[in-house]
Scaffold this motif. Structure first.
Motif, PDB file in Angstrom:
ATOM      1  N   GLU A  99       0.826  -1.204   0.000  1.00  0.00           N
ATOM      2  CA  GLU A  99       0.000   0.000   0.000  1.00  0.00           C
ATOM      3  C   GLU A  99       0.866   1.263   0.000  1.00  0.00           C
ATOM      4  O   GLU A  99       0.514   2.276  -0.616  1.00  0.00           O
ATOM      5  N   THR A 102       2.349   1.813  -3.552  1.00  0.00           N
ATOM      6  CA  THR A 102       1.329   2.385  -4.435  1.00  0.00           C
ATOM      7  C   THR A 102       1.104   3.859  -4.116  1.00  0.00           C
ATOM      8  O   THR A 102       1.032   4.698  -5.019  1.00  0.00           O
ATOM      9  N   SER A 129      -2.101  -0.794 -10.015  1.00  0.00           N
ATOM     10  CA  SER A 129      -2.529   0.214  -9.037  1.00  0.00           C
ATOM     11  C   SER A 129      -1.824   1.547  -9.224  1.00  0.00           C
ATOM     12  O   SER A 129      -2.124   2.504  -8.498  1.00  0.00           O
ATOM     13  N   ASP A 131      -1.313   4.894 -11.085  1.00  0.00           N
ATOM     14  CA  ASP A 131      -2.220   5.699 -11.902  1.00  0.00           C
ATOM     15  C   ASP A 131      -1.572   6.310 -13.134  1.00  0.00           C
ATOM     16  O   ASP A 131      -2.237   6.517 -14.157  1.00  0.00           O
TER      17      ASP A 131
END
Length: 539
Positions: A99, A102, A129, A131
């Protein structure tokens, strides 16, 4: 009236030019399954080709370019080629939680990623994940993961081979342009971005050459064990370019025996890393000739005397402490023996070198308590604050972290410290790690060092836990050396007479390993979560 000096910007392309013209014959060694050696004369054209690759991929000027890579020649090429082309080098720690990775890639809005093939299994599952990432460029360092059949995946060497050599197309004329980006470890929330300028990178690399800092010179062989994905490997690759030192990089090598062998075979004179790394190397020290080493810098926390003594006994030199943060480029202080220390015996000298030491040139430190700067008397405690040309003045990205900076622009470090009359810094503790028991403070650092002075103890970490009577009490997590029979009572017996009696922990947890953060420090957050509940037999 202004001075009449030439106005030449301090930029990263000048570091490459110096390395190529003055030190073209000097080596960059990369360890691994297949060890490689290249010279700056061979590397420089590859750096310029890399800049042309970024142009061909239409990476926008000023965009962040992410790297997931070990300490290697290719990573050095990225250190130079990305900022020299007008983009921002964004080194990312692949050991972070998924997490966090990302969040960091998206917060930086990375346009392209460069990934070592051995790290690709960690990163490729996360690509969906991300962008803004348009391409993943794989650098083949011997990993065995098949390359994904995806048009976004490109090969590093093939891209370089398709480019002609030539000068950088757009010279960097503004030294205040962003050069590189590194995120903090995010132990108390989302990581925060620290955005270094060309100017700050060049200045920091210069200060490392100082005689009272690391004294790097053309005669040195520098081996940054600290990862290149963490605070630019403490600026050491750039400093090696300035000084003409040979550069020895471990690559993906993490085995202690292999790492010590690398230091020995290449006659390394200077190396730097965190205490956990140096602790892992101790069993292998006597099996190799490390007589070339003149300085071992240890950062990331306190240097316990037991560890420093082990190095002094095995190879003849103790560890030398240095202090800094991601926000400070990172080096702000490093210890040294000054003229007023000439009367110290060998034990006292080693203990002194284990402290953070005085501030390096271009930086200032102060201790503040209750809004008042404290005297330099070695006793007055307060929050450590830092300022200087190589220290962040704000954070990059979603979290501005405005409360981390004072009204007059100093960085609030979160450390509790003292400064003595000679300017020597001592870290008492991280403010969040101090244990307040019965209204009195206990330093987790001092208690950890006392525990680790026991030769039976490999590691120790101290946290505060809730106590119904005292508010908080210290809990010691202790890792004995393999094959050693050590009990909690043994630890308490060792502490008696070494610390105040009320510092001695009632709770001592014997463990096989202290959990580490992604940068090799002890993860006290993990320990607090694990031991948040009272002991079963607590009153």
């Amino acid at each position: 009236m202004h001075g009449l000096m030439q106005d030449r910007p301090l930029t990263i392309p000048t570091l490459l030019s110096r390395a190529e013209t003055n030190f073209g014959h000097k080596r960059i060694v990369t360890g691994g399954t297949t060890e490689t050696v290249a010279t700056w004369r061979e590397v420089a054209p590859r750096v310029r080709k890399l800049a042309r690759v970024l142009e061909s991929l239409r990476v926008p000027a000023g965009a962040c370019v992410g790297t997931f890579a070990w300490n290697s020649q290719r990573h050095v090429e990225l250190y130079l080629g990305i900022p020299s082309s007008g983009r921002i080098l964004h080194t990312v720690n692949h050991r972070l939680y998924r997490e966090q990775i990302t969040f960091i890639v998206n917060d930086a809005a990375d346009d392209v990623l460069f990934v070592d093939r051995t790290i690709l299994p960690v990163i490729w599952p996360l690509v969906a994940s991300f962008d803004t990432v348009r391409h993943v460029i794989v650098m083949d360092d011997g990993g065995d993961m098949p390359l994904p059949d995806d048009p976004r995946v490109l090969d590093y060497e093939a891209l370089l081979a398709g480019q002609a050599d030539g000068p950088f197309e757009t010279p960097i004329e503004d030294e205040n342009l962003a050069a590189s980006l590194c995120y903090t470890s995010g132990t108390t929330g989302n990581p925060k971005g620290v955005l270094y300028s060309h100017r700050s990178v060049v200045l920091h690399s210069l200060l490392l050459l100082g005689a009272d800092v690391f004294a790097l010179s053309e005669r040195d062989v520098v081996a940054p064990v600290v990862p290149m994905f963490h605070v630019n490997a403490w600026g050491l690759p750039y400093a090696a370019m300035q000084s003409g030192s040979d550069l020895v990089l471990p690559g993906p090598v993490r085995d202690p025996e292999e790492l010590v062998s690398l230091l020995s075979r290449h006659r390394v004179t200077f190396s730097a890393g965190v205490a956990t790394v140096w602790r892992d190397l101790v069993p292998a020290l006597r099996r190799h000739d490390l007589s070339s080493l003149r300085h071992i810098a240890c950062g990331g926390g306190a240097v316990d005397d037991a560890l420093s003594s082990a190095y002094e006994e095995a190879i003849g030199i103790p560890l030398t402490n240095a202090w800094g943060m991601t926000e400070t480029s990172p080096v702000v202080t490093t210890s040294r023996l000054a003229t007023h220390h000439d009367g110290l015996d060998s034990d006292a000298r080693r203990l002194l070198l284990g402290t953070p030491g005085p501030a390096v040139p271009l930086t200032e430190i102060r201790v503040v308590a209750g809004g008042v700067e404290q005297p330099w008397d070695g006793q007055s405690q307060g929050e450590l604050q830092a300022a200087g040309a190589t220290i962040a003045g704000a954070y990059f990205g979603a979290d501005s972290g405005a409360d981390a900076f004072t009204a007059d622009g100093w960085l609030r470090t979160g450390d509790v410290a003292t400064i003595d009359e000679w300017g020597y810094l001592r870290i008492v503790d991280r403010s969040k790690d101090l244990v307040k028991s019965g209204g009195e403070w206990i330093s987790s650092v001092a208690l950890e060092n006392a525990v680790m002075s026991d030769p039976r103890v490999r590691e120790a970490a101290v946290i505060g836990v809730v106590d119904a009577r005292w508010g908080e009490r210290p809990l010691a997590c202790v890792v004995p050396f393999e094959g050693v029979d050590l009990t909690a009572d043994d630890v308490r017996d060792h502490l008696r007479g070494r610390v105040a009696s009320w510092w001695i922990p009632e709770r001592i947890e014997m463990m096989t390993e202290i959990p580490k953060t992604a940068t090799g420090k002890w993860s006290k957050q993990t320990l607090r979560q694990r031991f948040a509940d009272p002991a079963p037999d607590a009153d």
